[in-house]
Design an enzyme around this catalytic site. Structure first.
Site, PDB file in Angstrom:
ATOM      1  N   GLY A  48      10.205 -15.492   0.127  1.00  0.00           N
ATOM      2  CA  GLY A  48       9.011 -16.014   0.632  1.00  0.00           C
ATOM      3  C   GLY A  48       7.942 -15.984  -0.658  1.00  0.00           C
ATOM      4  O   GLY A  48       8.283 -15.282  -1.743  1.00  0.00           O
ATOM      5  N   VAL A  49       6.746 -16.284  -0.576  1.00  0.00           N
ATOM      6  CA  VAL A  49       5.777 -16.087  -1.528  1.00  0.00           C
ATOM      7  C   VAL A  49       5.567 -14.988  -1.892  1.00  0.00           C
ATOM      8  O   VAL A  49       5.480 -14.391  -3.194  1.00  0.00           O
ATOM      9  CB  VAL A  49       4.522 -17.261  -1.245  1.00  0.00           C
ATOM     10  CG1 VAL A  49       3.435 -17.010  -2.091  1.00  0.00           C
ATOM     11  CG2 VAL A  49       4.858 -18.257  -1.130  1.00  0.00           C
ATOM     12  N   ASP A  50       5.106 -13.948  -1.052  1.00  0.00           N
ATOM     13  CA  ASP A  50       4.643 -12.756  -1.076  1.00  0.00           C
ATOM     14  C   ASP A  50       5.705 -11.821  -2.120  1.00  0.00           C
ATOM     15  O   ASP A  50       5.373 -11.053  -3.020  1.00  0.00           O
ATOM     16  CB  ASP A  50       4.401 -11.911   0.096  1.00  0.00           C
ATOM     17  CG  ASP A  50       3.301 -12.654   0.756  1.00  0.00           C
ATOM     18  OD1 ASP A  50       2.611 -13.464   0.309  1.00  0.00           O
ATOM     19  OD2 ASP A  50       3.311 -12.238   1.885  1.00  0.00           O
ATOM     20  N   SER A  51       6.933 -11.882  -1.749  1.00  0.00           N
ATOM     21  CA  SER A  51       8.009 -10.905  -2.316  1.00  0.00           C
ATOM     22  C   SER A  51       8.407 -11.434  -3.845  1.00  0.00           C
ATOM     23  O   SER A  51       8.659 -10.765  -4.785  1.00  0.00           O
ATOM     24  CB  SER A  51       9.188 -10.821  -1.599  1.00  0.00           C
ATOM     25  OG  SER A  51      10.082 -12.103  -1.292  1.00  0.00           O
ATOM     26  N   THR A  52       8.301 -12.791  -3.632  1.00  0.00           N
ATOM     27  CA  THR A  52       8.537 -13.445  -5.112  1.00  0.00           C
ATOM     28  C   THR A  52       7.445 -13.085  -6.261  1.00  0.00           C
ATOM     29  O   THR A  52       7.902 -12.675  -7.356  1.00  0.00           O
ATOM     30  CB  THR A  52       8.540 -14.990  -4.910  1.00  0.00           C
ATOM     31  OG1 THR A  52       9.666 -15.281  -4.060  1.00  0.00           O
ATOM     32  CG2 THR A  52       8.789 -15.757  -6.169  1.00  0.00           C
ATOM     33  N   SER A  95      12.710 -11.693  -0.103  1.00  0.00           N
ATOM     34  CA  SER A  95      12.991 -12.784   1.060  1.00  0.00           C
ATOM     35  C   SER A  95      13.170 -14.235   0.776  1.00  0.00           C
ATOM     36  O   SER A  95      13.609 -14.775   1.820  1.00  0.00           O
ATOM     37  CB  SER A  95      11.887 -12.336   2.204  1.00  0.00           C
ATOM     38  OG  SER A  95      10.808 -12.940   1.491  1.00  0.00           O
ATOM     39  N   CYS A 148     -25.429 -10.851  11.664  1.00  0.00           N
ATOM     40  CA  CYS A 148     -25.213 -10.707  13.180  1.00  0.00           C
ATOM     41  C   CYS A 148     -25.585  -9.318  13.700  1.00  0.00           C
ATOM     42  O   CYS A 148     -26.586  -8.868  14.040  1.00  0.00           O
ATOM     43  CB  CYS A 148     -24.045 -11.477  13.405  1.00  0.00           C
ATOM     44  SG  CYS A 148     -23.998 -11.845  15.156  1.00  0.00           S
ATOM     45  N   HIS A 186     -24.157 -16.456  10.979  1.00  0.00           N
ATOM     46  CA  HIS A 186     -22.747 -16.044  10.186  1.00  0.00           C
ATOM     47  C   HIS A 186     -22.619 -17.106   9.041  1.00  0.00           C
ATOM     48  O   HIS A 186     -22.208 -18.432   9.142  1.00  0.00           O
ATOM     49  CB  HIS A 186     -21.421 -16.301  10.911  1.00  0.00           C
ATOM     50  CG  HIS A 186     -21.430 -15.127  12.067  1.00  0.00           C
ATOM     51  ND1 HIS A 186     -20.639 -13.990  11.774  1.00  0.00           N
ATOM     52  CD2 HIS A 186     -21.749 -15.071  13.406  1.00  0.00           C
ATOM     53  CE1 HIS A 186     -20.896 -13.343  12.678  1.00  0.00           C
ATOM     54  NE2 HIS A 186     -21.317 -13.835  13.794  1.00  0.00           N
ATOM     55  N   GLU A 212     -20.493 -16.784   6.614  1.00  0.00           N
ATOM     56  CA  GLU A 212     -19.180 -16.751   6.093  1.00  0.00           C
ATOM     57  C   GLU A 212     -18.533 -17.852   6.841  1.00  0.00           C
ATOM     58  O   GLU A 212     -17.375 -18.373   6.407  1.00  0.00           O
ATOM     59  CB  GLU A 212     -18.476 -15.591   6.559  1.00  0.00           C
ATOM     60  CG  GLU A 212     -18.203 -15.216   7.657  1.00  0.00           C
ATOM     61  CD  GLU A 212     -19.322 -14.629   8.333  1.00  0.00           C
ATOM     62  OE1 GLU A 212     -18.781 -13.924   9.656  1.00  0.00           O
ATOM     63  OE2 GLU A 212     -20.502 -14.613   8.101  1.00  0.00           O
TER      64      GLU A 212
END
Length: 509
Positions: A223-227, A221, A79, A167, A169
């Site tokens: 949550g997924v990220d910290s786990t 926390s 683009c 685009h 994507e």
């Protein structure tokens, strides 16, 4: 050495999507602002130029020096990138008489072009441009067109340089993924071996070398990220990881106890801290959502700092920062305007003398889940919906009180459990229950009531950047509404939020 594709960001809303599409092909990539391009080493296998909200003819249009890139690395310009190549290398870009926004039918005119290997001669693509390439740059050969524009795609003769006006994507470009695969695997010769398993192996090795036998503190926390960050670190350094799980009183009903039990079952060295009273004190009289976030953040830092000091000689602080956090904090025009404070980005107070380690900072949200599954983490933790750092504190609109928090926890408990019971939980990316700061008149048992309203929200998304509301079955919504009104004292009305992001955010505050 991990091979990678470098994506140069000119500020397009779709830039992250380019990165996600390449990661889905198991090709590692990094997104960098146009004005902060790093030194290009042997690990860089190709370059992609993103789109942009600017016109190349604008005086403030972003520019980049391609002398060390064009003709030396495989290059795909998308683009704005395609217009940029034309504008700066002898072509001509004008305002389009027939602007194209949305779907268009692409006709491939040069079947020998490696970018279009195996691509149908006609297919649907997604356009988003107000300018058009009236004249191709020097050495360019037209490859594809649409009904309204002649130069929908071109290549530079004698170079691995390709340009697309559309685009590839976005989902609406039917064969976009195949075009990107032709570029990264066919033209750039990427192996496509960047998998969750390979990420775990290389990250564990790096963490062992970086941290050695020093102690790391991590705030869990639920949550997924910290786990996932905790399990990765635990695999690398074992007992040297010290996890702290703070109960701020703003978690879902019974969540602190159940999640703490799960963490201990996983073998993590975790300490649970009940600091709910401190958080409630800090929130007294505070109604503004940004001030609530700041108050919650300050108390968390104070509690976390106090607990971390109990761990002798701690040298590192681990965070669950993920790639969208990193990208947004270094946007092409500097950090984005503050819509709401993010709990992972922004650094630490000066008094916390700890080095930062962020094992997930190269991953998108769905990749974090893939890594978590490869690590063997239970699905009930990996499939958990995202949950805001300030918790239910920003889902009680206005001032947070014990009464309001209790009402919200009960209503939320009913909503989430019914989603699970009706096999809808995994169909939803995030489910939100909000207590509105208004009361309305109702009738219950032939008596007039004047009680609170609960707003329910359920959205689908991939990374939270955009989101659509979920068309939950009417019968299900009726069941949720009926149960909340009958079982939660203080509520006499339930509404369902049918706003998408944008223009609305996922959270109400």
């Amino acid at each position: 050495m991990v091979e990678k594709i470098l994506i140069i960001d000119f500020g397009s809303q779709f830039t992250q999507l380019i990165g996600r599409r390449l990661r889905e092909l198991n090709v590692y990539c990094e997104i960098v602002p146009f004005n902060k391009i790093p030194e290009l080493g042997e690990d860089v296998k190709g370059i992609i130029l993103s789109g942009s909200p600017f016109s190349v003819r604008d005086t403030m249009a972003p520019t980049v020096n391609l002398d060390g890139i064009k003709g030396k690395f495989p290059l795909l310009a998308i683009c704005y990138g395609a217009q940029y190549l034309a504008h700066h290398y002898g072509g001509e870009v004008n305002t389009s008489l027939a602007k194209e926004y949305g779907r268009a039918i692409l006709s491939v005119n040069d079947n020998s072009c490696p970018l279009f290997k195996g691509i149908a001669s006609t297919s649907q693509v997604w356009m988003s441009h107000g300018d058009t390439i009236a004249k191709l740059p020097e050495g360019a050969v037209p490859v594809a067109s649409t009904r309204d524009i002649d130069n929908a795609a071109y290549r530079i003769d004698g170079e691995n340089t390709f340009a697309l006006q559309f685009h590839p994507e976005v989902y609406h470009t039917e064969q976009g993924a195949a075009i990107l695969e032709n570029f990264v695997k066919g033209i750039c010769k990427c192996k496509g071996d960047w998998t969750p398993t390979s990420f775990i192996e290389s990250t564990v090795k790096e963490l062992k070398e970086k941290i050695a036998d020093e102690k790391v503190v991590l705030g869990l926390s639920g949550g997924v990220d910290s786990t996932v960050a905790a399990v990765l670190l635990h695999r690398a350094i074992g007992k040297h990881l010290h996890c702290i799980f703070v109960d701020n009183g703003l978690l879902r009903k019974d969540e602190f106890e159940s999640v703490l039990h799960s963490y201990k079952d996983m073998g993590l060295n975790v300490t649970g801290v009940d600091a709910s009273a401190l958080f409630m004190d800090a929130l007294k009289g505070v109604s503004d959502p940004e001030l609530k976030r700041k108050a919650i953040g300050k108390v968390f830092i104070d509690v976390f700092d106090s607990e971390s000091h109990k761990i002798e000689n701690a040298k590192w602080l681990a965070q669950g920062t993920i790639y969208p956090d990193v990208i947004e904090s270094v946007s092409v025009n500097g950090p984005s305007a503050t819509i709401k404070s993010h709990h992972n980005v922004g650094g630490l107070p000066d008094f916390m003398k700890l080095k930062i380690v962020e094992p997930l900072r190269s991953l998108f949200k769905d990749e974090v889940r893939r890594v978590g599954r490869a690590l063997g983490i239970k699905n009930e933790l990996i499939s958990r919906h995202p949950f805001p750092g300030p918790g239910l504190g920003i889902r009680v609109l206005g001032e947070v009180t014990e009464e309001k928090l209790s009402i919200l926890k009960e209503a939320d408990y009913i909503f989430i459990n019914l989603l699970r019971e009706h096999n809808l939980y995994n169909e939803v990316w995030q489910a939100v229950t909000v207590l509105l700061p208004i009361k309305s008149v109702g009738v219950m048992g032939d008596e007039r009531t004047y009680e609170y309203t609960i707003a329910l929200r359920a959205v689908t998304s991939t990374d939270g950047m955009t989101a659509d509301w979920v068309h939950l079955p009417y019968e299900f919504l009726a069941k949720v509404s009926n149960d909340i009104i009958n079982k939660v004292k203080g509520v006499n009305r339930v509404v369902y939020d049918i706003s998408s992001k944008p223009p609305a955010t996922i959270e109400w505050e």
